[in-house]
Design a protein around this motif. Structure first.
Motif, mmCIF file in Angstrom:
data_model
loop_
_atom_site.group_PDB
_atom_site.id
_atom_site.type_symbol
_atom_site.label_atom_id
_atom_site.label_comp_id
_atom_site.label_asym_id
_atom_site.label_seq_id
_atom_site.Cartn_x
_atom_site.Cartn_y
_atom_site.Cartn_z
ATOM 1 N N ALA A 86 0.834 -1.203 0.000
ATOM 2 C CA ALA A 86 0.000 0.000 0.000
ATOM 3 C C ALA A 86 0.868 1.251 0.000
ATOM 4 N N ASN A 87 1.959 1.215 0.748
ATOM 5 C CA ASN A 87 2.871 2.356 0.777
ATOM 6 C C ASN A 87 3.553 2.538 -0.580
ATOM 7 N N LEU A 88 3.901 1.434 -1.231
ATOM 8 C CA LEU A 88 4.494 1.519 -2.565
ATOM 9 C C LEU A 88 3.517 2.133 -3.564
ATOM 10 N N ALA A 89 2.235 1.791 -3.453
ATOM 11 C CA ALA A 89 1.227 2.365 -4.350
ATOM 12 C C ALA A 89 1.154 3.876 -4.162
ATOM 13 N N LEU A 90 1.223 4.323 -2.914
ATOM 14 C CA LEU A 90 1.222 5.760 -2.652
ATOM 15 C C LEU A 90 2.452 6.429 -3.265
ATOM 16 N N LEU A 91 3.613 5.817 -3.079
ATOM 17 C CA LEU A 91 4.846 6.393 -3.618
ATOM 18 C C LEU A 91 4.838 6.385 -5.140
ATOM 19 N N LEU A 92 4.209 5.379 -5.744
ATOM 20 C CA LEU A 92 4.079 5.341 -7.207
ATOM 21 C C LEU A 92 3.324 6.570 -7.699
ATOM 22 N N ALA A 93 2.201 6.879 -7.051
ATOM 23 C CA ALA A 93 1.393 8.023 -7.465
ATOM 24 C C ALA A 93 2.136 9.339 -7.231
ATOM 25 N N VAL A 94 2.787 9.463 -6.083
ATOM 26 C CA VAL A 94 3.480 10.711 -5.755
ATOM 27 C C VAL A 94 4.677 10.935 -6.671
ATOM 28 N N SER A 95 5.443 9.884 -6.941
ATOM 29 C CA SER A 95 6.629 10.042 -7.782
ATOM 30 C C SER A 95 6.271 10.388 -9.225
ATOM 31 N N PHE A 96 5.024 10.113 -9.629
ATOM 32 C CA PHE A 96 4.561 10.460 -10.976
ATOM 33 C C PHE A 96 4.140 11.923 -11.067
ATOM 34 N N LEU A 97 3.910 12.562 -9.933
ATOM 35 C CA LEU A 97 3.319 13.897 -9.907
ATOM 36 C C LEU A 97 4.120 14.962 -10.656
ATOM 37 N N PRO A 98 5.463 14.925 -10.690
ATOM 38 C CA PRO A 98 6.172 15.950 -11.466
ATOM 39 C C PRO A 98 5.766 15.990 -12.942
ATOM 40 N N PHE A 99 5.401 14.850 -13.521
ATOM 41 C CA PHE A 99 5.001 14.851 -14.936
ATOM 42 C C PHE A 99 3.717 15.642 -15.179
ATOM 43 N N PRO A 100 2.583 15.347 -14.490
ATOM 44 C CA PRO A 100 1.394 16.155 -14.729
ATOM 45 C C PRO A 100 1.553 17.601 -14.279
ATOM 46 N N THR A 101 2.451 17.862 -13.323
ATOM 47 C CA THR A 101 2.721 19.243 -12.932
ATOM 48 C C THR A 101 3.326 20.010 -14.098
ATOM 49 N N HIS A 102 4.307 19.414 -14.753
ATOM 50 C CA HIS A 102 4.918 20.029 -15.938
ATOM 51 C C HIS A 102 3.901 20.156 -17.059
ATOM 52 N N LEU A 103 3.088 19.139 -17.227
ATOM 53 C CA LEU A 103 2.070 19.156 -18.285
ATOM 54 C C LEU A 103 1.091 20.316 -18.069
ATOM 55 N N LEU A 104 0.622 20.474 -16.839
ATOM 56 C CA LEU A 104 -0.331 21.541 -16.558
ATOM 57 C C LEU A 104 0.319 22.912 -16.695
ATOM 58 N N ALA A 105 1.558 23.045 -16.238
ATOM 59 C CA ALA A 105 2.261 24.318 -16.363
ATOM 60 C C ALA A 105 2.422 24.713 -17.831
ATOM 61 N N GLU A 106 2.643 23.737 -18.679
ATOM 62 C CA GLU A 106 2.859 24.001 -20.109
ATOM 63 C C GLU A 106 1.563 24.344 -20.835
ATOM 64 N N VAL A 129 -3.405 9.788 -5.805
ATOM 65 C CA VAL A 129 -2.632 10.013 -4.578
ATOM 66 C C VAL A 129 -3.547 9.966 -3.357
ATOM 67 N N GLY A 130 -4.681 10.648 -3.438
ATOM 68 C CA GLY A 130 -5.613 10.670 -2.321
ATOM 69 C C GLY A 130 -6.165 9.293 -1.984
ATOM 70 N N LEU A 131 -6.531 8.537 -3.016
ATOM 71 C CA LEU A 131 -7.056 7.191 -2.794
ATOM 72 C C LEU A 131 -5.981 6.276 -2.214
ATOM 73 N N ALA A 132 -4.759 6.399 -2.710
ATOM 74 C CA ALA A 132 -3.660 5.565 -2.209
ATOM 75 C C ALA A 132 -3.376 5.851 -0.742
ATOM 76 N N PHE A 133 -3.506 7.123 -0.347
ATOM 77 C CA PHE A 133 -3.285 7.462 1.059
ATOM 78 C C PHE A 133 -4.360 6.825 1.936
ATOM 79 N N SER A 134 -5.597 6.832 1.461
ATOM 80 C CA SER A 134 -6.688 6.200 2.215
ATOM 81 C C SER A 134 -6.483 4.693 2.319
ATOM 82 N N VAL A 135 -6.041 4.078 1.228
ATOM 83 C CA VAL A 135 -5.781 2.635 1.245
ATOM 84 C C VAL A 135 -4.667 2.306 2.233
#
Length: 214
Positions: A86-106, A129-135
């Protein structure tokens, strides 16, 4: 089922979160002198405001999540495989966040569907990310043996509801993305502030007897 100390999980998680939050700054670009074309540096910097806004919201989200993750694991004595995954699933979602951040900024200021698509990808990632934290919370609290102190069911459900409010709001931002990308980013900023408040139960706990204690 093999159990292990929670310290290693916290250390690994801290490292992943630190890398993810650091990668966000790579979207902040120094305008090249040759690209100014007669405009002032101040003007060039002001045109990059979507990158600053997306960076700030994502930084707050990851930073506040680190605070809440730490608060969660102060209650944890040991972890098992479900908690690790469950912790790995959370880290998977968080570590992906820089990509959509760059996408939205662009694409935040783009016309038509591109801005909506970028906002939707960003919102969907935040929802994950939110769902993974709840899990992760469910995995930790499913058995009292993992905790330093007993957490009664009412207190556990109350904390889960508070997490759930954020997840429902994140789901709403996916729909809002196709209406207004600017408003979507603003709502994500508000949700980051919502999670500044302690979402974990602070009552309803009683000491867990040590093994062999009467």
């Amino acid at each position: 089922m093999a159990l292990t100390d929670s310290g290693r999980v916290e250390a690994f998680s801290d490292g992943v979160l630190a890398i993810a939050i650091t990668l966000l700054v790579l979207d902040l670009r120094v305008p090249a002198r040759d690209d100014l074309h007669g405009a002032s540096l101040a003007s060039a910097l002001s045109h990059q405001w979507p990158a600053y806004a997306a960076y700030l919201v994502s930084f707050l989200t990851i930073g506040i999540m680190w605070v809440n993750h730490h608060a969660m694991f102060t209650q944890v004595r040991q972890v098992d495989r479900p908690v690790l995954f469950a912790n790995l699933a959370l880290l998977l979602a968080v570590s992906f966040l820089p990509f959509p951040t760059h996408l939205l900024a662009e694409y935040l200021t783009a016309d038509g569907r591109d801005a909506h698509t970028a906002a939707a990808v960003y919102s969907a990632t935040m929802l994950a990310v939110g769902l993974a934290f709840s899990v992760l919370w469910l995995a930790i609290t499913r058995t009292a043996g993992l905790l330093h102190a007993h957490l009664d069911r009412a207190a556990g459900r109350a904390a889960l509801r508070r997490f759930g409010v954020g997840s429902v709001a994140y789901a709403g931002t996916v729909a809002l993305s196709f209406v207004n990308a600017y408003a979507t980013l603003a709502v994500h900023g508000a949700l980051a502030l919502y999670y500044c408040f302690d979402q974990l139960a602070t009552s309803g706990r009683a000491p867990v007897p040590e093994p062999g204690a009467e």
